[in-house]
Motif scaffolding. Structure first.
Motif, mmCIF file in Angstrom:
data_model
loop_
_atom_site.group_PDB
_atom_site.id
_atom_site.type_symbol
_atom_site.label_atom_id
_atom_site.label_comp_id
_atom_site.label_asym_id
_atom_site.label_seq_id
_atom_site.Cartn_x
_atom_site.Cartn_y
_atom_site.Cartn_z
ATOM 1 N N LEU A 109 0.779 -1.238 -0.304
ATOM 2 C CA LEU A 109 -0.359 0.137 0.162
ATOM 3 C C LEU A 109 0.977 1.239 -0.042
ATOM 4 N N LEU A 152 -7.488 4.936 -0.508
ATOM 5 C CA LEU A 152 -7.458 4.937 0.985
ATOM 6 C C LEU A 152 -6.424 6.218 1.413
ATOM 7 N N GLU A 164 -3.145 -6.678 7.245
ATOM 8 C CA GLU A 164 -3.409 -6.178 8.675
ATOM 9 C C GLU A 164 -2.170 -5.192 9.056
ATOM 10 N N GLN A 167 0.588 -4.422 5.864
ATOM 11 C CA GLN A 167 -0.292 -3.268 5.128
ATOM 12 C C GLN A 167 -0.474 -2.501 5.824
ATOM 13 N N LEU A 168 -1.708 -1.959 6.523
ATOM 14 C CA LEU A 168 -2.245 -1.343 7.484
ATOM 15 C C LEU A 168 -1.441 -0.730 8.580
ATOM 16 N N ARG A 169 -0.847 -1.529 9.332
ATOM 17 C CA ARG A 169 -0.205 -1.044 9.932
ATOM 18 C C ARG A 169 1.340 -0.434 9.354
ATOM 19 N N VAL A 218 1.263 1.490 6.867
ATOM 20 C CA VAL A 218 0.929 2.834 6.741
ATOM 21 C C VAL A 218 0.324 3.477 8.043
ATOM 22 N N ALA A 267 -4.629 8.523 5.226
ATOM 23 C CA ALA A 267 -4.474 6.843 4.703
ATOM 24 C C ALA A 267 -4.283 6.204 6.426
ATOM 25 N N ALA A 268 -3.353 6.866 7.551
ATOM 26 C CA ALA A 268 -3.673 6.207 8.350
ATOM 27 C C ALA A 268 -4.742 6.395 9.443
ATOM 28 N N ASN A 307 -7.260 6.069 8.265
ATOM 29 C CA ASN A 307 -8.627 4.991 7.727
ATOM 30 C C ASN A 307 -8.178 3.422 7.505
ATOM 31 N N ALA A 308 -6.567 3.242 8.374
ATOM 32 C CA ALA A 308 -6.369 2.479 8.660
ATOM 33 C C ALA A 308 -6.651 2.255 9.863
#
Length: 1774
Positions: free
Chosen positions: A1000, A1008, A1034, A1036-1038, A1040, A1053-1054, A1056-1057
């Motif tokens: 991401l 995102l 998960e 990838q979101l962390r 971000v 993006a953060a 949202n994540a």
């Protein structure tokens, strides 16, 4: 008598035997042939000679005319009765010699004539009423099923000219027209509407001319019941009110009766008409004979109908005898026609009342006729043979009449001999009422005529047994004359009727025996010679010439020869009705279009609950509620539901229902797709109508004159924030008159969502708007609804087509798979997901035979749905029909993977829609305008785009494109954000989807990074599913989130994540979130135990109900942060009562010894009043300047708020004052108390005004009505009493069956009274009528306080059960339960309705934010009740819990995720204990109907039944699963050895020697020891193997908990004082005492290593103890950590057998929490691993030093929750 077979026509025998039979038949006829009078005989002897002479008489009397024929009438079954025959006559009459002849003039039976016109096209205007009647008759034929039973054939009366017979064959044109009409329901409705409108128009017309009467009567047989009865009523009324006799109205009334539709005519109608006719006849019979003739003719026809309807309620004294007298009075008339009509009517009257008609009497005497099946209509042909035989037998049956009528007979005979004539004979016999065969024979002839059986009629005329009777001949001649004059019959038929008359006249010697009959025939033919039909006229004139050669007598008929009103020459009523605007025709076209577009082959009616907070079990049908709404005065109904819940489906179904039921001129339903309307906040309706081709004039007409039902679909998709009802000024003066049903997704709602939909009251002074707004929330499908849907789905043709190449599943197979696959049943409670699942399941199961291994999520279903949709539509493409370009594109797509290309197309389209249209799902594409725009890539002429578009899940309406469902678009955008690399494994293992942890980070164009997804909750939910199914996502979101620490562009993006991860239920315990930038993130309900937020940007973050224990927020930016709660007020004693001032600026709080006044702007105490003897009740004056309170000393005190001084004390009560109230005007104070009185005081002087006495028990509550005119009180006697507040006069008394009432409240609008009771119930009452309303159930203990919100929409109630509950007044359903109090004593709403204040025994006043309560998105994960038992599986991977003793759950010990049990649990079981067997099988000990059972909780698991156990108090199973011990309510302790379940070993009986109260049981880890503890402090130690007592000991304290050490050498005992004693079982030393809990130690557990103890108590804490062994041998334990944050008592603790230092707790607050203990030797830290149902803000140990943006109130809130802030000053603390 047994009837002999009757020879059929055309088969006369020529043998001697046949001749003898003919002679016998002739004799039977001749016996009564000449008896045509009505006199009653005085002798039973028969003068055979006179009879013989009468038969052969050659000089007939003057003939009177017969009655005109009546229509085919309703036919009724013959009553079950015997036919009684008279004995044969001693001297039988000799039969005259006659020559039988038959002329076959009518050669065939024909269908009855039907008036036919040109059939209009479906949408053509109907020009004349005859056309309308014809069309209506055809529609009746087409809409009625064939009638096959006698019951169905009943009451089928129809006019023979214009009504289709049910089994008549239609020609092709008629069938084609009906087929077109079946496709066009509105056109059908238009025809029906025209008839109804014509009746209305006829009723309004005062002057009803003959044309209008003939016109409206034509419609009689084709009207619906209600309209027909309206027409009949107004016609009768018009006839009654006419000053002069209106012959047309008279015949119209009779004709309407004759042609009544089935079931439309009742006996009362006929009796009423009969009475009207009788009165008219009585008033006119002395005048000329014209009016009496018409009245008597109408009377004859009416009586015929009454005969066939079996009217039995004709009063003999009031109706029968007077009418007989009037008819008898006509004997003096010189008019032969009038005389005959009176004679005919008199004969018909003999059948009213009776059990059978004349026709039925004939058929009953015939052979082969089944009783109950005698019918006359076009669908039941009369059997002529049976008819003739019946007539013959009827004459014989009536032979007895001759025996009692000989005087009359002799008189008639002598008259005939002397030449006096038939008329004189009639006069002599008028006074006697006997049934005569000639009347029955005429009714048979009329029935044959009505059925079109002309050939049979021809034969009847020549072979009827009574054919020699002049009256029979007279009636037949009249019938033939009517056929010849009726233009509805074919000309050939009419000519044949004249020919038959001529033949009878010239060639039938018997017919001419009575000369008057021939005279009558000449008169008839003479009138036919004047008709307009040239063919008929010519034949009649020729016959007259022949007649004049033989007969010189010609008498013209003085009355019209017709059996119905003439056909109207014009259609004036229809013309007036048709004079309407073209709007209705365009609406009709629009109606057809909308109905044709409705395609819902599978539909299950949705159920709804009244609001978001109501339980899913409190449901009712949505359609029913919507129809009730449409019939009410409310203006807006909001329908809420999750994505895919069926809102749009229901809206289309509702539209279809409303259009189907639409009546022209009625409310117009409009289905409005809001996303398709540009700026729907303005001119919404006109925009929609213009888009559907309505002109401005029509729009203006609808606006001014019509009501509209707006079905507004997709409010959330329209990207609207405005209140459409208000912005479009609906229902305002001069604006649109509407009802609005508007749907919206639940996820789209914000905190103040109601304001987006609630209408603006037309009355600006309205106190509230509850009467104009309503809401309903669609609930998930129940299992029964799922089953019904599946059953419809498998029968759906589209399903058959979808699986045409596969073996189709049955509904049972689908339901088995849905039940067997884990988790899927919860998913498919959503209708759209159910559709996806049913389509995907066959392919999924084909790949995975082990159903239990299949893992299905919402996003997985959408993955499979899109793939399947693309593949299915690919297969439908036929390459051989493609153009060359399209074929090349198709080949290229196949080579490149068609499905992959399709998914790519969809993802690009979804991304473009959100980027270019901000998510508006409707794309409008006009090639000429949009060919150069972004839309052309997807909807242009490119062959590949065209093929992919046609294969995609898109729908098209005109030039508008959209996905088949909004959720498909949202799914695709979620896939744009994260599109996993899919590797489809055979086992569908979700772990197979992996992606780079940093994928991401490299795509800044990803949505995102571009869009705050909080406005798209469904997309967030799809991404949450990805988090759960794809671990790499998960990560990838962390990544971000971490990126935002250094890159400001990653802020959106953060946010949202972290929102996605929190919504996915992933905890951030101990997470390093230092410096993250996550403004506006939604962290509500998140778990951040010891998380590090130092320096983070938390601006606008929602932290409502978050777990922030030990979190460090030092230096964080927290401007605009939301906690969803207010700080509570801490008092020094138990809070008894609360009261707001009317302006909301002050809150008064009463505690045991004082009253404190708080400023609500700062929540600081401003005044305090002492109350030495306590305060029980309190109230502010309306102006807020004074406060009154009462207490236990019986005094009522009034204080001035400004000065803080006591004004005066009011004495009078003899005991506690329980309630005080200020009158709304402020002049009075009412008080009530334990002395059973209510006292009224002057608030200005403190003087006692009067006392209300006579009450029988304590009075607990007294309140003024909002107007102040009434006072209401409630008390322990269970009554609610009303009083006049000025005079004290008692009013009504309401009795309740719920017991004593402790509290009352009036709603602010004065409509409701709410009362609370000791059992926990609330009862609503209608304040004006006193009628009881709903009972509200929820509290489990006494209700202590009730308050209504300002708008009277909500009720808040408090209870000793430690909760505050919020209720919906309109539905009586619960909204939310607010806890964390001790017993709650009072509750009040703030005047502005924004806050609720409640006070309880915990010395606190809790302040609840109403908006947060009503709109909270944080739901308890699983409401299972208090968790009383927890246990780890032997492998440590799962945890079993028991909630409220009726719910067993299995959870993943690492994540807390539910792990389904592979068996369905019965709701009637009571679970006592759960454990795992040694082979990891979950096992429960359950009680059902006093039988103890051991149940393995897996499919096919064993169930072991133990001996009768009685009423149990506790049950425990040993860890080794061999032993079960129980204690019942008699304190008998029993032990079962599961190796031998039939034996029950009693260890202690009835509490032992001292009859102790035994409650606690515990096994050692090996099961070798059993401890039994009592509330009296005794502990018994048993050996389960030997069943023997090892030892016993008394502690002196009540035993609350027990636990063995792992080695079995020590027993930990918890007591009611909070102490824990460690008892060494092998030592005589004193027990080690552990002190720490401040209340009962409820549960204790040793760690597997034996070095740690965890204990829980009623003080809402868990304490962890650690063993310390110094150099000496003395063992010591110390409390090394205390875990807070529980909101109620901790009930159970269990340590993990495999993970060191991990334990689980079960709590009364319904939470399950898993903790990890870490120690570095000195410091012990306990951190939360995960928890369920953590629904209240917790900040114990939170650090927020140096944070910015927090308000003082927020800081105070956090400190109250346990936060640490060295900078908080004492002054700020207040």
């Amino acid at each position: 008598m047994v009837s002999k077979p009757f020879n059929q026509p055309g088969s006369h025998a020529t043998s001697d035997t046949g001749k003898a039979n003919d002679i016998q038949r002739v004799r039977k006829r001749d016996v009564i042939r000449d008896i045509f009078g009505f006199s009653k005989s005085k002798t039973k002897e028969i003068d055979a000679t006179a009879t013989n002479q009468a038969v052969s008489a050659q000089t007939p009397p003057q003939v009177v005319g017969p009655p005109t024929t009546s229509s085919a009438s309703d036919v009724h079954p013959v009553a079950d009765q015997a036919v009684i025959s008279t004995p044969p006559v001693d001297n039988p009459l000799p039969a005259p010699v006659e020559t039988k002849r038959t002329s076959n003039i009518f050669l065939e039976n024909l269908p009855a004539p039907m008036m036919k016109t040109a059939l209009p096209a479906v949408q053509d205007r109907i020009e004349v009423t005859q056309q309308l009647a014809y069309c209506s008759a055809l529609l009746l034929h087409g809409s009625s099923p064939p009638l096959t039973t006698a019951a169905e054939l009943e009451d089928q009366t129809r006019d023979s000219v214009i009504t289709l017979q049910k089994f008549q064959n239609l020609d092709k044109k008629e069938l084609d027209w009906l087929a077109e009409m079946d496709k066009n329901l509105p056109a059908k409705e238009c025809i029906s509407w025209l008839g109804t409108r014509m009746v209305d128009e006829f009723a309004k017309d005062v002057l009803k001319d003959s044309t209008e009467i003939a016109e409206i009567v034509l419609l009689g047989p084709v009207l619906d019941k209600e309209t027909y009865r309206s027409l009949l009523s107004c016609t009768i009324t018009a006839f009654e009110q006419s000053v002069l006799l209106n012959v047309d109205l008279l015949q119209g009334v009779v004709q309407l009766v004759q042609v009544s539709p089935p079931d439309s005519l009742v006996s009362d109608d006929l009796v009423k008409i009969l009475r009207v006719l009788r009165i008219c006849l009585q008033d006119t019979h002395q005048q000329s004979s014209v009016h009496p003739f018409h009245l008597t003719l109408a009377l004859s026809r009416l009586l015929d109908v009454m005969v066939e309807h079996k009217v039995k309620d004709l009063n003999r004294v009031e109706d029968h005898e007077p009418l007989s007298g009037i008819l008898s009075g006509l004997e003096g008339s010189s008019d032969p026609y009038l005389m005959y009509q009176a004679c005919y009517a008199f004969q018909a009257l003999q059948y009213v009342p009776d059990d059978e008609s004349a026709l039925q009497s004939v058929l009953r005497h015939g052979t082969g006729v089944v009783n109950g099946l005698i019918q006359v209509s076009g669908v039941f042909k009369l059997d002529l043979g049976a008819v003739l035989e019946g007539l013959s037998n009827l004459q014989e049956a009536l032979g007895g009449i001759m025996g009692v009528a000989s005087d009359v007979y002799k008189g008639v005979n002598s008259v005939m001999e002397s030449g006096r004539g038939v008329l004189d004979g009639l006069k002599e016999g008028f006074s006697e009422g006997k049934k005569r065969p000639w009347y029955a024979a005429i009714r048979v002839a009329q029935a044959l005529f009505q059925a079109g059986q002309l050939k049979d009629l021809n034969q009847l005329i020549y072979e009827a047994p009574c054919r020699g009777d002049p009256l029979f001949q007279w009636g037949i001649c009249q019938l033939l004359g009517e056929i010849a004059s009726d233009v509805m019959w074919d000309t050939n038929v009419r000519q044949q009727a004249i020919d038959l008359l001529g033949d009878l006249y010239k060639n039938d010697s018997q017919w001419g025996e009575d000369e008057s009959v021939k005279t009558w025939m000449v008169n008839i033919i003479g009138q036919l010679s004047t008709v307009s039909d040239q063919a008929v006229k010519t034949i009649a004139i020729a016959l007259l010439k022949d007649f004049h050669q033989d007969q010189n007598t010609t008498i013209r008929l003085p009355y019209p020869l017709r059996n119905r009103l003439p056909l109207p020459t014009s259609s004036p009523i229809l013309a007036r009705v048709q004079n309407i605007t073209p709007l209705e025709y365009d609406l009709c076209q629009y109606q057809v279009q909308r109905l044709q577009q409705h395609r819902q082959t599978v539909y299950i009616p949705p159920l709804v609950k009244p609001n978001l907070k109501a339980k899913d079990e409190d449901v009712f049908p949505l359609l029913k509620k919507v129809l009730e709404f449409l019939a009410s005065e409310r203006q807006v109904m909001l329908v809420l539901g999750d994505s895919g819940s069926g809102k749009s489906t229901f809206n289309r179904h509702l539209e279809h229902r409303l259009w189907t039921d639409y009546k022209q001129g009625g409310p117009i339903p409009l289905f409005i797709n809001l996303p398709a309307i540009d700026h729907p906040d303005q001119d919404l309706i006109a925009k929609h109508l213009r888009a559907n081709n309505f002109g401005d004039d029509q729009i203006q007409e609808m606006k001014q004159h019509r009501e509209l039902i707006l079905i507004c679909d997709g409010y959330d998709e329209s990207q609207q924030q405005d209140n459409l009802h208000r912005s479009n000024a609906l229902n305002q003066p001069g604006q649109w008159n509407t009802k609005m049903v508007i749907s919206c997704r639940t996820q789209f709602l914000g905190p103040t969502y109601i304001d987006r939909f609630k209408p603006q009251p037309t009355d600006r002074y309205a106190s509230c708007s509850q009467d104009v707004f309503q809401e309903a929330v669609i609930t998930p499908f129940s299992k029964d609804q799922v089953k019904s849907y599946v059953e419809q789905y498998v029968q759906d043709p589209e399903t058959v087509l979808l699986f045409k190449n596969q073996s189709a599943w049955s509904s049972e197979e689908y339901m088995y798979k849905l039940t067997a696959i884990p988790n899927i049943m919860d998913l498919v409670k959503n209708p759209f997901l159910l559709t996806l699942a049913l389509k995907a399941l066959p392919g999924l199961v084909a790949l995975n035979k082990d159903l239990a291994s299949i893992r299905i999520t919402r996003v997985r279903l959408d993955d499979m749905f899109v793939d399947q949709w693309l593949e299915t539509n690919r297969l439908r493409i036929q390459p051989n029909k493609l153009s060359q370009k399209d074929l090349e594109a198709y080949t290229s797509l196949i080579d490149d993977d068609f499905i992959g290309c399709g998914i790519n197309y969809l993802l690009r389209l979804a991304a473009a829609i959100f980027k270019e249209q901000e998510g508006n799902p409707v794309v409008q594409y006009v090639h000429r305008q949009d060919k150069d725009s972004w839309k052309a890539e997807f909807f242009g002429t490119d062959p590949e785009a065209k093929l992919l578009r046609e294969a995609s899940p898109l729908t098209r309406t005109g030039n508008q494109f959209r996905f088949v469902h909004r959720s498909v678009l949202e799914y695709l955008l979620s896939r744009v954000i994260f599109n996993p690399i899919e590797t489809v494994e055979e086992d569908m293992d979700p772990e197979s989807e992996n992606a780079s942890p940093t994928a991401l980070l490299s795509d800044g164009n990803n949505p995102l990074f571009q869009k705050n997804l909080l406005a798209e909750p469904s997309i967030i939910q799809f991404l949450c599913d990805r988090v759960k199914s794809t671990p790499g996502f998960e990560q990838q979101l962390r990544a971000v989130i971490d990126l935002s620490k250094t890159d400001e562009t990653a802020t959106i993006a953060a946010a949202n994540a972290i929102t996605i991860i929190v919504r996915a239920g992933v905890a951030f315990h101990g997470a390093d979130l230092r410096g993250v930038r996550i403004p506006s993130a939604d962290l509500s309900g998140g778990q951040f135990d010891y998380a590090q937020f130092q320096g983070a940007d938390l601006t606008g973050v929602n932290l409502s109900r978050s777990w922030l224990r030990g979190a460090d927020l030092s230096g964080a930016k927290m401007d605009g942060v939301q906690f969803g709660e207010l700080p509570y007020l801490e008092l020094g004693d138990s809070v008894v009562t609360c009261a707001y001032s009317s302006d909301g600026r002050m809150l008064a709080v009463g505690v045991t010894g004082s009253v404190s006044i708080y400023d609500t702007s700062s929540w600081t105490s401003t005044y305090s009043f002492t109350a030495p003897d306590g305060v029980d009740t309190m109230a502010f004056s309306l102006d807020g300047t004074r406060v009154v309170f009462g207490g236990r000393d019986g005094m009522v005190r009034l204080w001035d708020c400004a000065s803080g001084q006591e004004m005066f004390v009011m004495e009078g009560h003899q005991s506690d004052v329980n309630s005080v109230a200020f009158s709304p005007c402020g002049k009075q104070i009412a008080s009530a108390g334990d002395d059973r009185t209510i006292r009224m005081w002057d608030s200005q002087t403190g003087e006692s005004l009067f006392a209300l006495e006579g009450l029988t028990d304590y009075v607990w509550s007294v309140k003024y009505s909002p107007s102040g005119e009434r006072l209401v009180s409630g008390g322990s006697d269970g009554t609610i009493r009303f009083w006049d507040s000025e005079t004290g006069e008692p009013g009504i008394v309401l009795d309740s069956s719920l017991g004593g009432g402790f509290t009352l409240a009036f709603s602010t609008d004065g409509r409701w009274i709410a009362s609370g009771y000791s059992g926990g119930e609330l009862q609503l009452w209608h304040a004006m009528s006193g009628e009881p309303g709903p009972v509200l159930h929820g509290h489990t203990d006494c209700v202590t306080g009730i308050a209504f919100s300002l708008d009277s929409r909500w009720i808040a109630s408090s209870s000793r059960d430690e909760t505050v509950r919020l209720w919906d007044v309109s539905t009586g359903t619960p909204i939310d339960t607010l806890s964390s109090h001790k017993a709650v004593n009072d509750v009040v709403f703030s005047p502005n309705g924004l806050q609720i204040a409640s006070g309880g025994k915990d010395n606190r006043v809790r302040l609840w934010d109403v908006e947060s309560v009503l709109t909270s998105s944080v739901e308890q994960q699983d409401q299972i009740g208090p968790v009383g038992k927890t246990v780890y599986s032997p492998n440590g991977q799962a945890i079993l819990t028991v909630g409220n003793r009726d719910t067993v759950k299995q959870l993943d010990s690492l994540t807390g995720a539910p792990v389904p049990l592979s068996t369905e649990l019965s709701g009637s079981l009571s679970f006592w204990s759960v454990s795992y067997s040694l082979d990891d099988i979950p096992t429960a000990t359950v009680d059902q109907d006093k039988i103890l059972r051991l149940w393995e909780l897996q499919e096919g698991g064993r169930e072991t039944t133990l001996e009768d156990s009685g009423l149990l108090n506790n049950v425990t199973m040993s860890p080794c699963c061999r032993w079960i011990v129980s204690v019942d309510w008699d304190n008998t302790v029993a032990l079962w050895d599961l190796a031998n379940t039939q034996q029950k070993h009693v260890l202690i009986e009835n509490g032992g020697v001292n009859d102790e109260d035994i409650r606690r049981l515990a096994f050692s880890a090996t099961g070798h020891q059993l401890a039994v503890g009592s509330l009296d402090g005794t502990i018994w130690l048993f050996d389960p193997q030997s069943k023997g007592l090892i030892t016993s000991k008394s502690t002196g304290d009540s035993i609350e908990a027990m636990s063995f050490s792992p080695d079995g050498q020590q027993l930990a005992v918890g007591t009611d004082e909070g102490s824990i004693y460690l008892w060494g079982l092998q030592s005589e030393e004193s027990a080690i005492e552990l002190r720490g809990h401040t209340e009962r130690a409820k549960c204790i557990a040793y760690s597997p290593c034996g070095e740690w103890i965890a204990s829980g108590g009623w003080d809402n804490t868990v304490r962890v103890w650690h063993r310390r062994r110094p150099s000496v041998d003395t063992e010591t334990w110390s409390c090394v950590s205390t875990v807070r944050g529980y909101f109620d008592m901790v009930l159970d603790i269990a340590w993990s057998p495999t993970v060191p230092m991990e334990f689980v707790t079960g709590c009364y607050d319904e939470s399950v929490r898993v903790w990890r203990v870490s120690s570095d030797g000195e410091d012990v830290v306990i951190k939360l691993l995960w928890g369920t149902n953590l629904a209240i803000l917790h900040a114990d140990g939170l650090v927020f030093i140096g944070t910015t943006g927090l308000s003082p109130m927020q800081k105070k809130l956090l400190v109250q929750r346990g936060a640490i802030d060295d900078s908080l000053t004492l002054e700020e603390d207040g």
